[in-house]
Design a protein around this motif. Sequence first.
Motif, PDB file in Angstrom:
ATOM      1  N   GLN A  36      -9.075   2.045  -5.444  1.00 40.59           N
ATOM      2  CA  GLN A  36     -10.146   2.164  -4.459  1.00 40.59           C
ATOM      3  C   GLN A  36     -10.421   0.817  -3.797  1.00 40.59           C
ATOM      4  O   GLN A  36     -10.084  -0.235  -4.337  1.00 40.59           O
ATOM      5  N   ASP A  37     -11.041   0.880  -2.623  1.00 40.88           N
ATOM      6  CA  ASP A  37     -11.428  -0.357  -1.964  1.00 40.88           C
ATOM      7  C   ASP A  37     -12.864  -0.701  -2.343  1.00 40.88           C
ATOM      8  O   ASP A  37     -13.469  -0.046  -3.198  1.00 40.88           O
ATOM      9  N   SER A  38     -13.427  -1.706  -1.688  1.00 41.75           N
ATOM     10  CA  SER A  38     -14.770  -2.177  -2.059  1.00 41.75           C
ATOM     11  C   SER A  38     -15.853  -1.142  -1.790  1.00 41.75           C
ATOM     12  O   SER A  38     -16.937  -1.205  -2.359  1.00 41.75           O
TER      13      SER A  38
ATOM     14  N   ASN B 170      -5.754   6.620   4.338  1.00 44.03           N
ATOM     15  CA  ASN B 170      -4.892   5.815   3.467  1.00 44.03           C
ATOM     16  C   ASN B 170      -3.722   6.614   2.900  1.00 44.03           C
ATOM     17  O   ASN B 170      -2.954   6.109   2.083  1.00 44.03           O
TER      18      ASN B 170
ATOM     19  N   PRO C 100       0.791  -1.233   0.000  1.00 40.96           N
ATOM     20  CA  PRO C 100       0.000   0.000   0.000  1.00 40.96           C
ATOM     21  C   PRO C 100       0.819   1.277   0.000  1.00 40.96           C
ATOM     22  O   PRO C 100       0.403   2.276  -0.565  1.00 40.96           O
TER      23      PRO C 100
ATOM     24  N   VAL D 141      -7.650   4.527  -1.900  1.00 38.37           N
ATOM     25  CA  VAL D 141      -6.554   4.043  -1.054  1.00 38.37           C
ATOM     26  C   VAL D 141      -5.198   4.342  -1.683  1.00 38.37           C
ATOM     27  O   VAL D 141      -4.158   4.085  -1.078  1.00 38.37           O
TER      28      VAL D 141
ATOM     29  N   ASP E  24      -9.526  -1.632  -8.669  1.00 37.91           N
ATOM     30  CA  ASP E  24      -9.622  -2.180  -7.324  1.00 37.91           C
ATOM     31  C   ASP E  24      -8.250  -2.623  -6.841  1.00 37.91           C
ATOM     32  O   ASP E  24      -7.339  -2.868  -7.634  1.00 37.91           O
ATOM     33  N   ARG E  25      -8.128  -2.778  -5.539  1.00 37.67           N
ATOM     34  CA  ARG E  25      -6.859  -3.196  -4.960  1.00 37.67           C
ATOM     35  C   ARG E  25      -6.401  -4.537  -5.521  1.00 37.67           C
ATOM     36  O   ARG E  25      -5.204  -4.810  -5.621  1.00 37.67           O
ATOM     37  N   GLU E  26      -7.363  -5.378  -5.897  1.00 39.60           N
ATOM     38  CA  GLU E  26      -7.028  -6.724  -6.364  1.00 39.60           C
ATOM     39  C   GLU E  26      -6.604  -6.765  -7.824  1.00 39.60           C
ATOM     40  O   GLU E  26      -6.142  -7.797  -8.315  1.00 39.60           O
TER      41      GLU E  26
END
Length: 372
Positions: free
Chosen positions: A341-343, A232, A213, A348, A318-320
């Motif tokens: 961004q997160d969910s 964040n 991160p 972030v 997304d983070r993933e």
Amino acid sequence: MLAVSKEVFDALSKIPISALLAHKRASQDTNSHPIPSQLISVDESMPLRDVLATLAKHSILAVPVTSHPVQQPEDTGFAGIVSIYDILAWTVFQKMFDSLQLKYFATPVSELIGCTVESSTSWTLHSTDVVSTLLQMITRPPFHRLLVVDVEAAFESVNVEMDKNGKMEGNKRRSCIAMVTQMDLLRFVNAHADAIAPLALARLYSIGVADDPKDIRSDGVTVLNSMHVNENGVVVVGSHVTALQAFRVMYVHRVSAVAIVSRRGEIVANLSASDLRGVTGDMESLQSFLSPVFEFLETRSGKRGLGSLKADQLKCVDREHAFGQAVKTVLEEGIHRVWVQDSAEIPVGVLTVGDMLSLFVPPSNVVSETSF
């Protein structure tokens, strides 16, 4: 990943910058986000209103500024490169907002040189230098672009044939000076991945954008403790603030864009320094700086229209998501960053083109930073 980055870097150390220039010229007609075929420059006496118009017309973020020595006014040299970030720095704390004076737009561009380190410390490379050298320099904050002497074009200009009227025969010669940006370099690496280091690049493109991160925070710089930094570490401003306030936050935190967020912290829009290109030299433009940031984006940003805030320059992953997805997004959309961004759609981090290129530079080859 260090060995993978080194493999890419070593491959680029065998490729001359002339190959990148050739790719840039060949891509001009096919690129969905066209780039000028000739170097766009402005005279040091050009007023700011015309500089803004030039940037908007050619969809560019910076222009070299030409100067004329007093002793030999017929000679032309480069005084520096003025970018949209110099305009940002020049604008945000102007007293003219107290009385809305149009003389702001009459400011000669020469007065903006030095507002950032990049404009006063321009570097020049030669097309015979290797791409890895360009990569090292262009990922050294705060540099986003470099001038390159096109050696082949310089040789051609020496052998120009003239007709009987003293005019140049044949096709128009290309400029001996080219400006190469971070985006040009990323396009080149991505387009020639199979010839550069296919396996290494594939591995880099497969890593997650948020594996670490701290590497995806705003523009890769350490931000100040502030009400405008979320938990964040991302620089954000509320959707209720004025455009001028948002641009001031951007300048104070030394970032090229800020996330516009709702009262719940969700990212709803993107304001970047490039949005200044939509400003024109009239009183209405000055007044727009004092409007809510949403209104400024809808009326002043040249690439946006009413109701298109989220669909245009705001692009999120997304983070993933894999790093390669972020690269694909910026290249396809012609933008300079993607927000992570997160969910819950809370920002972030942000990945800029410079961040992406930095992944190709192993730590042992990183050039020390220069502050803004």
